[in-house]
Design a protein around this motif. Structure first.
Motif, PDB file in Angstrom:
ATOM      1  N   THR A  64       0.832  -1.204   0.000  1.00 33.76           N
ATOM      2  CA  THR A  64       0.000   0.000   0.000  1.00 33.76           C
ATOM      3  C   THR A  64       0.864   1.251   0.000  1.00 33.76           C
ATOM      4  O   THR A  64       0.621   2.186  -0.769  1.00 33.76           O
ATOM      5  N   LEU A  65       1.893   1.272   0.840  1.00 41.27           N
ATOM      6  CA  LEU A  65       2.776   2.432   0.899  1.00 41.27           C
ATOM      7  C   LEU A  65       3.491   2.628  -0.435  1.00 41.27           C
ATOM      8  O   LEU A  65       3.605   3.762  -0.922  1.00 41.27           O
ATOM      9  N   LEU A  66       3.958   1.543  -1.047  1.00 40.07           N
ATOM     10  CA  LEU A  66       4.653   1.657  -2.323  1.00 40.07           C
ATOM     11  C   LEU A  66       3.716   2.202  -3.406  1.00 40.07           C
ATOM     12  O   LEU A  66       4.122   3.014  -4.238  1.00 40.07           O
ATOM     13  N   GLN A  67       2.465   1.774  -3.393  1.00 39.32           N
ATOM     14  CA  GLN A  67       1.493   2.288  -4.365  1.00 39.32           C
ATOM     15  C   GLN A  67       1.262   3.781  -4.172  1.00 39.32           C
ATOM     16  O   GLN A  67       1.139   4.527  -5.156  1.00 39.32           O
ATOM     17  N   LEU A  68       1.216   4.235  -2.927  1.00 39.55           N
ATOM     18  CA  LEU A  68       1.037   5.665  -2.674  1.00 39.55           C
ATOM     19  C   LEU A  68       2.270   6.448  -3.135  1.00 39.55           C
ATOM     20  O   LEU A  68       2.135   7.495  -3.779  1.00 39.55           O
ATOM     21  N   LEU A  69       3.456   5.946  -2.825  1.00 35.00           N
ATOM     22  CA  LEU A  69       4.679   6.627  -3.243  1.00 35.00           C
ATOM     23  C   LEU A  69       4.800   6.652  -4.767  1.00 35.00           C
ATOM     24  O   LEU A  69       5.386   7.581  -5.335  1.00 35.00           O
ATOM     25  N   GLY A  70       4.223   5.653  -5.426  1.00 38.49           N
ATOM     26  CA  GLY A  70       4.271   5.587  -6.880  1.00 38.49           C
ATOM     27  C   GLY A  70       3.142   6.305  -7.578  1.00 38.49           C
ATOM     28  O   GLY A  70       3.007   6.193  -8.802  1.00 38.49           O
ATOM     29  N   ALA A  71       2.318   7.041  -6.842  1.00 36.43           N
ATOM     30  CA  ALA A  71       1.185   7.778  -7.409  1.00 36.43           C
ATOM     31  C   ALA A  71       0.204   6.848  -8.107  1.00 36.43           C
ATOM     32  O   ALA A  71      -0.497   7.249  -9.032  1.00 36.43           O
ATOM     33  N   LEU A  72       0.144   5.594  -7.638  1.00 42.53           N
ATOM     34  CA  LEU A  72      -0.814   4.624  -8.166  1.00 42.53           C
ATOM     35  C   LEU A  72      -2.093   4.609  -7.339  1.00 42.53           C
ATOM     36  O   LEU A  72      -3.105   4.029  -7.760  1.00 42.53           O
ATOM     37  N   LEU A  81       3.772  14.523  -0.238  1.00 45.29           N
ATOM     38  CA  LEU A  81       4.426  15.380  -1.225  1.00 45.29           C
ATOM     39  C   LEU A  81       5.532  14.622  -1.938  1.00 45.29           C
ATOM     40  O   LEU A  81       6.323  13.923  -1.297  1.00 45.29           O
ATOM     41  N   LEU A  82       5.599  14.766  -3.252  1.00 45.51           N
ATOM     42  CA  LEU A  82       6.722  14.297  -4.053  1.00 45.51           C
ATOM     43  C   LEU A  82       7.324  15.496  -4.747  1.00 45.51           C
ATOM     44  O   LEU A  82       6.692  16.115  -5.603  1.00 45.51           O
ATOM     45  N   ASN A  83       8.528  15.858  -4.334  1.00 50.04           N
ATOM     46  CA  ASN A  83       9.217  17.018  -4.899  1.00 50.04           C
ATOM     47  C   ASN A  83       8.336  18.263  -4.864  1.00 50.04           C
ATOM     48  O   ASN A  83       8.313  19.068  -5.796  1.00 50.04           O
ATOM     49  N   GLY A  84       7.583  18.407  -3.771  1.00 48.65           N
ATOM     50  CA  GLY A  84       6.746  19.584  -3.585  1.00 48.65           C
ATOM     51  C   GLY A  84       5.348  19.482  -4.141  1.00 48.65           C
ATOM     52  O   GLY A  84       4.514  20.355  -3.891  1.00 48.65           O
ATOM     53  N   THR A  85       5.032  18.421  -4.901  1.00 48.81           N
ATOM     54  CA  THR A  85       3.699  18.237  -5.463  1.00 48.81           C
ATOM     55  C   THR A  85       2.866  17.381  -4.526  1.00 48.81           C
ATOM     56  O   THR A  85       3.300  16.294  -4.119  1.00 48.81           O
ATOM     57  N   GLU A  86       1.673  17.855  -4.187  1.00 44.12           N
ATOM     58  CA  GLU A  86       0.789  17.127  -3.287  1.00 44.12           C
ATOM     59  C   GLU A  86       0.086  16.007  -4.053  1.00 44.12           C
ATOM     60  O   GLU A  86      -0.817  16.243  -4.866  1.00 44.12           O
ATOM     61  N   LEU A  87       0.506  14.753  -3.801  1.00 36.69           N
ATOM     62  CA  LEU A  87      -0.075  13.614  -4.497  1.00 36.69           C
ATOM     63  C   LEU A  87      -1.498  13.329  -4.036  1.00 36.69           C
ATOM     64  O   LEU A  87      -2.299  12.775  -4.795  1.00 36.69           O
ATOM     65  N   ALA A  88      -1.818  13.701  -2.799  1.00 34.59           N
ATOM     66  CA  ALA A  88      -3.136  13.393  -2.252  1.00 34.59           C
ATOM     67  C   ALA A  88      -4.252  14.115  -2.984  1.00 34.59           C
ATOM     68  O   ALA A  88      -5.392  13.627  -3.049  1.00 34.59           O
ATOM     69  N   THR A  89      -3.951  15.272  -3.562  1.00 38.66           N
ATOM     70  CA  THR A  89      -4.998  16.072  -4.212  1.00 38.66           C
ATOM     71  C   THR A  89      -4.715  16.327  -5.689  1.00 38.66           C
ATOM     72  O   THR A  89      -5.479  17.027  -6.344  1.00 38.66           O
ATOM     73  N   ALA A  90      -3.646  15.773  -6.224  1.00 37.05           N
ATOM     74  CA  ALA A  90      -3.313  15.997  -7.630  1.00 37.05           C
ATOM     75  C   ALA A  90      -4.369  15.373  -8.537  1.00 37.05           C
ATOM     76  O   ALA A  90      -4.990  14.357  -8.199  1.00 37.05           O
ATOM     77  N   SER A  91      -4.554  15.983  -9.695  1.00 38.57           N
ATOM     78  CA  SER A  91      -5.517  15.466 -10.664  1.00 38.57           C
ATOM     79  C   SER A  91      -5.020  14.160 -11.261  1.00 38.57           C
ATOM     80  O   SER A  91      -3.822  13.842 -11.206  1.00 38.57           O
ATOM     81  N   ALA A  92      -5.940  13.405 -11.861  1.00 37.94           N
ATOM     82  CA  ALA A  92      -5.558  12.154 -12.510  1.00 37.94           C
ATOM     83  C   ALA A  92      -4.548  12.411 -13.618  1.00 37.94           C
ATOM     84  O   ALA A  92      -3.614  11.616 -13.822  1.00 37.94           O
ATOM     85  N   LYS A  93      -4.696  13.519 -14.327  1.00 35.51           N
ATOM     86  CA  LYS A  93      -3.766  13.856 -15.400  1.00 35.51           C
ATOM     87  C   LYS A  93      -2.373  14.114 -14.854  1.00 35.51           C
ATOM     88  O   LYS A  93      -1.366  13.642 -15.421  1.00 35.51           O
ATOM     89  N   GLU A  94      -2.286  14.856 -13.749  1.00 38.23           N
ATOM     90  CA  GLU A  94      -0.990  15.161 -13.154  1.00 38.23           C
ATOM     91  C   GLU A  94      -0.351  13.898 -12.587  1.00 38.23           C
ATOM     92  O   GLU A  94       0.860  13.686 -12.731  1.00 38.23           O
ATOM     93  N   LEU A  95      -1.147  13.042 -11.951  1.00 38.84           N
ATOM     94  CA  LEU A  95      -0.604  11.788 -11.429  1.00 38.84           C
ATOM     95  C   LEU A  95      -0.070  10.919 -12.562  1.00 38.84           C
ATOM     96  O   LEU A  95       0.972  10.268 -12.424  1.00 38.84           O
ATOM     97  N   GLY A  96      -0.779  10.904 -13.687  1.00 36.95           N
ATOM     98  CA  GLY A  96      -0.315  10.147 -14.841  1.00 36.95           C
ATOM     99  C   GLY A  96       1.013  10.676 -15.362  1.00 36.95           C
ATOM    100  O   GLY A  96       1.901   9.902 -15.729  1.00 36.95           O
ATOM    101  N   ARG A  97       1.147  12.000 -15.389  1.00 35.44           N
ATOM    102  CA  ARG A  97       2.405  12.601 -15.845  1.00 35.44           C
ATOM    103  C   ARG A  97       3.548  12.237 -14.896  1.00 35.44           C
ATOM    104  O   ARG A  97       4.656  11.906 -15.339  1.00 35.44           O
ATOM    105  N   ILE A  98       3.274  12.292 -13.603  1.00 29.44           N
ATOM    106  CA  ILE A  98       4.300  11.970 -12.613  1.00 29.44           C
ATOM    107  C   ILE A  98       4.762  10.522 -12.774  1.00 29.44           C
ATOM    108  O   ILE A  98       5.955  10.227 -12.759  1.00 29.44           O
ATOM    109  N   ARG A  99       3.810   9.603 -12.927  1.00 30.54           N
ATOM    110  CA  ARG A  99       4.178   8.188 -13.121  1.00 30.54           C
ATOM    111  C   ARG A  99       4.990   7.997 -14.396  1.00 30.54           C
ATOM    112  O   ARG A  99       5.936   7.205 -14.436  1.00 30.54           O
TER     113      ARG A  99
END
Length: 241
Positions: A64-72, A81-99
């Motif tokens: 579960t932790l690895l999935q969260l760290l991987g923006a999955l 936060l990943l490099n200052g970006t809040e993964l908890a509230t990021a859009s699906a598009k932004e999460l896709g870009r990060i992955r």
């Protein structure tokens, strides 16, 4: 060639700022009419360039932790936060870009497509990125050379050993020039000799700039890390010696 040749040309991560910062991260699931708490208020910081291993019992929350760290997946509560970006509230598009651009993934089962060559498997990681054919070919060749398989690009997975298949998987992870590599039991299907070879490769990549986070049950793997975390009953403990 070093990983600096594969890394982003102008990284924005500040060395004195955590790459990951988790504050009160909780993840709950509904299961058969009851609430299951996979993570309960995790606080964690991981700095750029660290080699971190995560151990713990089955069902303790490691995947579960690895999935969260991987923006999955996203936390049920808390901040991640990943490099200052809040993964908890990021859009699906932004999460896709990060992955697609910032995170590389390596799995126990290699997850190679059996009908594609090593080079074609590595090239698949570049599909989401807007790169021309020449740039993609160059990156694939560099990534395979970096893991010592520059002469195996036209081989199918069935024509490679287990250790070579995992090297292809690592090349696929680094070809997009990620900030962090997340590995889930990357040596679990390998014998001791191949395990040590893959560990040495991961260590070299970390030394050259990639942050490494590895889930493992193998204490021999964990001892090679610069930081050791234990995850049990949804909480994290730093057990670095």
């Amino acid at each position: 060639m070093t990983i600096a040749d594969l890394a982003p040309t102008a990284p924005t991560t500040e060395e004195n700022r955590p790459l990951y910062r988790a504050t009160g991260v909780t993840r709950t699931y509904a299961q058969k009419g009851r609430t299951v708490k996979a993570l309960t208020g995790v606080d964690l910081e991981i700095m750029p360039g660290e080699f971190v291993t995560i151990q713990g019992p089955t069902g303790g929350g490691k995947s579960t932790l690895l999935q969260l760290l991987g923006a999955l997946d996203s936390p049920s509560a808390g901040s991640l936060l990943l490099n200052g970006t809040e993964l908890a509230t990021a859009s699906a598009k932004e999460l896709g870009r990060i992955r697609a651009e910032e995170i590389g993934f390596v799995f126990q089962g290699f997850n190679l497509i059996p009908t594609l060559t090593a080079a074609e498997n590595v090239n698949m990681a570049l599909e989401p990125m807007n790169l021309d054919r020449a740039e993609r070919s160059r990156r694939v060749a560099e990534a395979l050379a970096h893991v010592g398989l520059d002469d195996r690009g036209d081989h199918l997975p069935t024509e490679l050993s287990g250790g070579q298949q995992q090297r292809v998987a690592i090349a696929r992870a680094i070809v997009k020039r990620p900030r962090v590599l997340l590995a889930d039991e990357p040596t679990g299907n390998l014998d001791e000799s191949m395990r040590d070879e893959i560990l040495a490769l991961l260590e070299s990549l970390c030394a050259e700039g990639i942050t490494m986070i590895v889930v493992t049950h193998d204490s021999a793997v964990a001892r090679r890390a610069t930081r050791r975390l234990r995850l049990s009953k949804g909480t994290v403990q730093d057990i670095t010696r």
